[in-house]
Design an enzyme around this catalytic site. Structure first.
Site, PDB file in Angstrom:
ATOM      1  N   GLU A  62     -39.355  11.386 -28.823  1.00 33.97           N
ATOM      2  CA  GLU A  62     -39.090  10.172 -28.063  1.00 33.97           C
ATOM      3  C   GLU A  62     -40.202   9.903 -27.055  1.00 33.97           C
ATOM      4  O   GLU A  62     -40.603   8.761 -26.829  1.00 33.97           O
ATOM      5  CB  GLU A  62     -37.748  10.274 -27.331  1.00 33.97           C
ATOM      6  CG  GLU A  62     -36.540  10.368 -28.245  1.00 33.97           C
ATOM      7  CD  GLU A  62     -36.163  11.818 -28.543  1.00 33.97           C
ATOM      8  OE1 GLU A  62     -37.067  12.674 -28.572  1.00 33.97           O
ATOM      9  OE2 GLU A  62     -34.974  12.089 -28.766  1.00 33.97           O
ATOM     10  N   PRO A 117     -44.142  25.146 -38.001  1.00 38.39           N
ATOM     11  CA  PRO A 117     -42.748  25.095 -37.542  1.00 38.39           C
ATOM     12  C   PRO A 117     -42.626  24.214 -36.300  1.00 38.39           C
ATOM     13  O   PRO A 117     -43.620  23.931 -35.621  1.00 38.39           O
ATOM     14  CB  PRO A 117     -42.424  26.555 -37.206  1.00 38.39           C
ATOM     15  CG  PRO A 117     -43.539  27.355 -37.803  1.00 38.39           C
ATOM     16  CD  PRO A 117     -44.734  26.468 -37.804  1.00 38.39           C
ATOM     17  N   ARG A 118     -41.421  23.807 -35.993  1.00 36.88           N
ATOM     18  CA  ARG A 118     -41.195  22.980 -34.805  1.00 36.88           C
ATOM     19  C   ARG A 118     -41.478  23.756 -33.530  1.00 36.88           C
ATOM     20  O   ARG A 118     -41.910  23.179 -32.537  1.00 36.88           O
ATOM     21  CB  ARG A 118     -39.754  22.460 -34.786  1.00 36.88           C
ATOM     22  CG  ARG A 118     -39.461  21.448 -35.883  1.00 36.88           C
ATOM     23  CD  ARG A 118     -38.061  20.894 -35.753  1.00 36.88           C
ATOM     24  NE  ARG A 118     -37.912  20.044 -34.579  1.00 36.88           N
ATOM     25  CZ  ARG A 118     -37.034  20.232 -33.603  1.00 36.88           C
ATOM     26  NH1 ARG A 118     -36.220  21.274 -33.637  1.00 36.88           N
ATOM     27  NH2 ARG A 118     -36.945  19.390 -32.596  1.00 36.88           N
ATOM     28  N   LEU A 175     -48.690  24.033 -29.937  1.00 38.15           N
ATOM     29  CA  LEU A 175     -48.050  22.736 -29.736  1.00 38.15           C
ATOM     30  C   LEU A 175     -49.096  21.629 -29.622  1.00 38.15           C
ATOM     31  O   LEU A 175     -50.212  21.858 -29.167  1.00 38.15           O
ATOM     32  CB  LEU A 175     -47.200  22.750 -28.463  1.00 38.15           C
ATOM     33  CG  LEU A 175     -45.854  23.481 -28.518  1.00 38.15           C
ATOM     34  CD1 LEU A 175     -45.259  23.570 -27.120  1.00 38.15           C
ATOM     35  CD2 LEU A 175     -44.880  22.769 -29.454  1.00 38.15           C
ATOM     36  N   GLY A 176     -48.719  20.420 -30.010  1.00 38.58           N
ATOM     37  CA  GLY A 176     -49.526  19.242 -29.742  1.00 38.58           C
ATOM     38  C   GLY A 176     -50.706  19.006 -30.651  1.00 38.58           C
ATOM     39  O   GLY A 176     -51.566  18.180 -30.337  1.00 38.58           O
TER      40      GLY A 176
END
Length: 447
Positions: free
Chosen positions: A66, A278-279, A320-321
């Site tokens: 989001e 993976p998340r 991440l990112g």
């Protein structure tokens, strides 16, 4: 409406009464690393920054997906109204770690206050927003009612309501409450026609529902550090002579599906490499540890481990990112969150924007509208599979036929560009009409 007010008063009294327990729960989450170690008081409305003078717009997004969808709107707002202060809040630490590097200079970030009366009143009392823009489905009663009482215009962008949430809100007890909450919004911009219908069935005023497109199609060129860009270039060099496919946004259990397909593909494509994303980074480390325990050669991204041709054929990303950049190194993208019942899919447009041939499973939930829209525009833009064997056959077809692969890549890229055009312009027109020129304590005009 009277019943809705009664239910809200019960909710307010309950959240007030359990506030001490919530405080203890947040402290426990902090000890587990689930809340920011030093900024956790922000969750109770305690600010860690001074409010600048002038008008302020508050954007709220619960998590990473989001939040990234909100950034193009925030950037546009920052460009056309540079004297306006923008505050963004997120709930999760993982969202903060990525989004903090993507926000324009001058945009403030805080962790979102919990929906307790004291936290909300404290937060609104300090920041005094002139407008509040909420992403997707964060219908928090204390926040919405407090903002309405202060005549702060409310907007809900990329508004969605899952089937499960819709059934829950439609219950005799909660329908009066959600009807009351939705009546306080000046703008509801659903991400699909189906979502708009669901909000109308929950008694949202029809005149505030305006469709403008799905913001998750708007994948701008987000900031990437020079170190990340260099490492991606190095990875491209390592993979230059290999057949590469990427499996992204994997939930627990889905790695078994992907690795099973990968092992089958190695029989006909011994030079193939799968990039597993993976998340959550910790999940990636667990996958790598298990594979090594089984005697397999794995390269782990956080350790800058190199791929050895014909030996290392699994690359696990535990950072991440970087997903948007990683899509650029693989011509085939398999989107996770879709291969196990109960999951609800993930954003396909990021891979399509990168020009990948896109494959997804059948459990796409929240993103079913995106799959449908892309397939209607061009059936080759998204391949949807139901079984492990179908996934293997789909990837095998693309790895074996460069011409077919190129056709699928071009289809996904063209469809993405078509569906993403004008979304920000449309959103901005709606915000300017329904929010910034609406009734509020301080008039804002953004052209």
């Amino acid at each position: 409406m009277k019943l809705g007010v009664f239910v809200y008063r019960l909710y307010r009294a309950l959240t007030y009464g359990v506030s001490p327990l919530i405080h203890l729960h947040i402290r426990w989450r902090r000890l587990r690393g689930l809340e920011h170690f030093s900024r956790w008081p922000e969750r109770f409305g305690h600010p860690s920054a001074v409010r600048p003078p002038g008008s302020l717009i508050w954007f709220h997004a619960v998590s990473l997906g989001e939040g990234m969808a909100a950034i193009p709107v925030i950037r546009h707002c920052n460009e056309v109204k540079s004297d306006l202060t923008i505050l963004m809040t997120t709930t999760t630490v993982s969202a903060f770690e990525v989004i903090k590097n993507q926000l324009p200079v001058g945009v403030l970030h805080q962790f979102a206050p919990l929906d307790t009366p004291l936290a909300i009143d404290r937060f609104l009392g300090h920041w005094k927003p002139n407008a509040i823009i909420i992403m997707e489905n964060e219908l928090w009663p204390n926040l919405i009612m407090a903002a309405s009482g202060l005549l702060i215009p409310l907007g809900l962008l990329n508004a969605r309501m899952s089937t499960k949430s819709f059934k829950r809100w439609s219950s005799p007890l909660l329908l009066p409450l959600v009807s009351l909450l939705l009546s306080k919004f000046s703008l509801i911009a659903p991400l699909s026609t189906l979502q708009g219908i669901r909000f109308q069935l929950l008694h949202a005023p029809p005149f505030v529902i305006n469709y403008s497109g799905d913001l998750k199609y708007v994948v701008n060129k987000f900031h990437v550090s020079s170190g990340t860009s260099e490492s991606i270039r190095d990875l491209k060099v390592e993979l230059a002579e290999m057949k590469v496919w990427i499996a992204s946004s994997l939930h627990r259990g889905e790695e078994e599906v992907i690795l099973g397909v990968h092992n089958m593909l190695l029989e006909s494509h011994p030079d193939s490499v799968v990039i597993i994303v993976p998340r959550h980074p910790h999940h990636g480390q667990q996958i790598a540890h298990k594979l090594r325990k089984d005697g397999q050669s794995v390269a782990l991204r956080s350790q800058n481990e190199k791929l050895t041709p014909r030996k290392t054929n699994i690359y696990v990303v535990d950072t991440l990112g970087e997903l948007r950049e990683l899509y650029s190194v693989a011509p085939i993208a398999v989107i996770g969150g879709s291969f196990i019942p109960g999951l609800t899919g993930h954003n396909l447009s990021e891979a399509a924007a990168a020009g990948c041939a896109v494959i997804t499973g059948c459990h796409v939930g929240h993103f079913s509208h995106m799959v449908k829209a892309m397939q209607q525009a061009n059936p080759l833009s998204v391949t949807q599979v139901s079984t492990k064997l179908e996934l293997k056959e789909a990837v095998d077809l693309l790895l074996s036929n460069p011409e077919i692969l190129e056709t699928h890549q071009r289809a996904s890229k063209d469809v993405y560009e078509s569906l993403s055009s004008c979304i920000i312009t449309n959103i901005w027109k709606l915000l300017n009409l329904h929010i910034f020129r609406g009734k509020s304590r301080n008039h804002i005009e953004c052209k």
